[in-house]
Design an enzyme around this catalytic site. Structure first.
Site, PDB file in Angstrom:
ATOM      1  N   ASP A  83       0.817  -1.218   0.000  1.00 19.01           N
ATOM      2  CA  ASP A  83       0.000   0.000   0.000  1.00 19.01           C
ATOM      3  C   ASP A  83       0.853   1.272   0.000  1.00 19.01           C
ATOM      4  OD1 ASP A  83      -2.244  -1.527  -0.008  1.00 19.01           O
ATOM      5  OD2 ASP A  83      -2.726  -1.284   2.108  1.00 19.01           O
ATOM      6  N   TYR A 297      -7.591   4.507  -3.407  1.00 20.89           N
ATOM      7  CA  TYR A 297      -7.088   4.116  -2.081  1.00 20.89           C
ATOM      8  C   TYR A 297      -7.876   4.826  -0.979  1.00 20.89           C
ATOM      9  CZ  TYR A 297      -3.681   2.732   1.457  1.00 20.89           C
ATOM     10  OH  TYR A 297      -3.067   2.185   2.557  1.00 20.89           O
TER      11      TYR A 297
END
Length: 688
Positions: A83, A297
């Site tokens: 991430d 995201y």
């Protein structure tokens, strides 16, 4: 073959779908290494050696790491695609370490949406591991470990509290301090004057505005409102009409905190539920086109939108609603500690409308996706234009008012078809109306409402406590520690939570406050930006903290357990409430000299109203270890007759001894066994 490592198994499937042949995508399932619990104080940190951390592979990741090593050996290249935040960068660094990859040259993919274009671009333009991000995360982890271990151990020994933390304890303090405001609130009586008029067979309620040219909302005494009622002429005339055009701006695109707030406000979703649904939408949904990420995201504090998306949104808005509905990106307000590299939470493609995606989504996931889709588009749309009208009505020295709005141009509000305007009819100055009703109403001031999960997230963001990735997990930690309860998203501190917050506030006031926590977040951001040294930040925190900790640990009182008012039947000492592994229990205060524990009196089982076909004793309702209710003989264990609660099968008898066969359960499933067991061992399996 190239190996790509991501964090989530779901994400790995979506990315593998886009990369195709030549790539193998595996998931690390989060962090693979963590600080050890060895060394001085179990901190896993060598204090004397400039706070050097000692990491070990987590027990539950040993097999996973071994498998990744095996796969990596047979691949020509390993690419890290965790991430795009501090935690993700730290995970990438740990993976590079355990797989013996060169930090300086190992490719690191960065993408903020899981779409084919985004993944393809990331593959073509790889980055390397950002060591400033890694150092920032490491500093946070070390500081949180020191605070967590030290304070948690101290609180556990003194007041039986399970844990404390840099972020969670400050969030708890916000909730507890607000609860004190509610408890200390003193309600006061007040009176309202209620009036209404009728026009075209419809009643309109008037708001009291002024008395003797002084603005008044409420009356403090009944005598005051009674005097006014007795002096009114019971007629009002239209005194003044004010009309004004107003422009209402659209809200900004969602960031983590505002998404959690809006989802709670509109649908009652808890932060945990919103995070789960948003993660699902981000990682990939199976559609007619295969797996695809529907939103960008989800852990972000930015409200920026990419130029590419804005251009596509302009085309969508003008073609769907008209060119007059498009405005473009507004001036963005600054969010404390915002990471400008990120984008707001937005749909990855405007061609995937909520209506088209509805068939692929659960009802709640559809609601959240629709909320994100419409909020993002509306942020780029024209202002809403309304005509705001206020009509003032006069009765001697009293002025009433009636207000309403009429939409002249919907603008961004075109999505909200369910919200009607508060229209009022046309009036003329000088018109006279009889008061259809005129009365007083007694009421009292109410304490402030308890914080909701959405509200505490908003406060955490405003005060700079934690990061977008920690908002939901912080609330969940407080719930798991039983410091607070969450009833439909409304947060209530428990007695233990209040005690924990009080003790920490008393003995560590400089540490457990919003200003200190926000300052620490600023320092972590400085490390991330390369403006501050990691070890200096840790050192500046550690030595003052330990000095204060060593001073306080002996001063802090030990909370005595609560007495029940009963005496121990063995030694006569007070019985007290203690906390155990399985919850609270009552025991002797003279422990360990006296080991008396009060056993809870069990309620006798309720009779069914039928007798056991095996022995004739009454049948009763019982519960198994899982909490499921079943019917069994009251003479258990002498008689082992048992039947399903809803079973209506004909009785079956043992072919060996003639006694009743009963349904039983083993590790491999259900079977019929003789009720005469252990004298008769007959059994037969139950076919599915």
């Amino acid at each position: 073959m190239k190996l790509v490592i991501v964090e989530s198994p779901t994400k790995s499937k979506t990315i593998a779908h886009y990369l195709g042949d030549g790539y193998q995508v595996e998931a690390s399932k989060g962090h693979v290494k963590d600080l050890a619990i060895s060394g001085k104080g179990g901190l896993g940190i060598d204090i004397e050696n400039n706070f050097e951390p000692r990491y070990i592979i987590s027990k539950d990741k040993i097999t996973l790491v071994a498998n990744l090593r095996k796969i990596a050996k047979n691949c020509e290249e390993v690419i890290l695609a965790t991430d795009p935040d501090r935690e993700g960068e730290a995970i990438a660094f740990s993976l590079a370490k355990v797989l013996d990859l060169p930090i300086e040259t190992t490719k690191r993919l960065e993408f903020h949406e899981i779409t084919k274009d985004s993944i393809t671009k990331a593959i073509k333009e790889p980055k390397t591991i950002n060591m400033n991000l890694v150092r920032s995360q490491e500093a946070r982890r070390i500081i949180d470990r020191i605070i967590g271990f030290k304070l948690s151990t101290l609180l556990n020994s003194k007041i039986n509290s399970k844990s404390a933390g840099r972020v969670q304890s400050v969030a708890l303090k916000l909730i507890v301090d607000h609860e004190k405001e509610i408890l200390n609130f003193k309600s006061e009586k007040f009176y309202d004057l209620l009036a209404s008029i009728i026009l075209n067979d419809k009643e309109y309620n008037l708001d009291l505005y002024k008395v003797d040219d002084k603005k008044i909302e409420h009356f403090k005494s009944e005598e005051e409102v009674d005097n006014l009622l007795n002096n009114l002429a019971k007629k009002v005339s239209v005194y003044q009409i004010d009309e004004k055009e107003k422009f209402v701006k659209a809200s900004e695109p969602f960031r983590t905190s505002t998404l959690q707030q809006s989802a709670f406000s509109k649908y009652g979703f808890t932060t945990k539920k919103t995070t789960f649904l948003a993660q699902e939408l981000y990682e990939g949904i199976e559609t007619d086109d295969g797996l695809v990420g529907l939103i960008t995201y989800i852990r972000t504090d930015s409200t920026k939108l990419s130029d590419t998306f804005i251009n596509s949104a302009k085309e969508y808005i003008t073609s769907t609603f008209g060119s007059e509905y498009y405005k473009g990106e507004s001036t963005l307000k600054n969010v404390k500690n915002a990471q400008d590299a990120h984008e707001a939470i937005r749909p990855t493609s405007l061609t995937r409308t909520p209506n088209e995606m509805k068939k692929f989504l659960s009802n709640d996931a559809y609601k959240l996706y629709k909320l994100i889709f419409e909020r993002t588009l509306s942020s780029l749309m024209s202002d809403k234009k309304v005509l705001s009208t206020t009509v003032y009505f006069k009765d001697s020295n009293v002025l009433f008012k009636l207000s309403g709005n009429k939409t002249l141009f919907a603008g961004y509000d075109v999505f909200k078809n369910d919200e009607a305007d508060l229209n009022i009819p046309s009036f003329k100055e000088g018109e006279v109306f009889d008061l259809a009703s005129l009365s007083k109403k007694e009421d009292q001031t109410k304490p402030p409402a308890r914080y909701s999960e959405g509200k505490i997230v908003k406060l955490m963001e405003e005060k700079g406590i934690g990061r977008p990735s920690t908002y939901s997990s912080t609330i969940q930690t407080l719930i798991q520690r039983k410091y607070i309860t969450s009833s439909k998203g409304i947060l209530i501190p428990t007695e233990q939570g209040i005690l924990t917050s009080n003790v920490l506030s008393k003995y560590f006031p400089d540490l457990i406050n919003t200003e200190y926590t926000a300052e620490m977040e600023d320092n972590l951001d400085k490390i991330q930006n390369g403006d501050e040294d990691e070890k200096k930040v840790i050192s500046d925190f550690y030595y003052p903290f330990i000095e204060h900790y060593d001073k306080v640990k002996d001063e802090m009182y030990k909370e005595p357990p609560k007495t029940t008012g009963e005496k121990c039947p063995l030694c006569g000492s007070d019985l007290v409430i203690r906390n155990g592994k399985y919850g609270q229990f009552v025991a002797c205060s003279n422990y360990p000299s006296c080991h008396y524990v009060k056993k809870e009196e069990k309620e006798p089982p309720k009779e069914v109203g039928r007798n056991c076909p095996n022995c004739g004793a009454p049948l009763v309702y019982r519960k198994n270890k899982k909490g499921d209710t079943f019917i069994g003989c009251s003479r258990f264990p002498s008689c082992r007759y048992i039947e399903g609660n809803n079973e209506k099968e004909e009785p079956r008898y043992c072919p060996k001894c003639g006694q009743l066969l009963v349904k039983r359960r083993s590790k491999t499933g259900y079977f019929y066994g003789c009720s005469g067991y252990p004298n008769c061992n007959y059994m037969e399996p139950i076919k599915k």
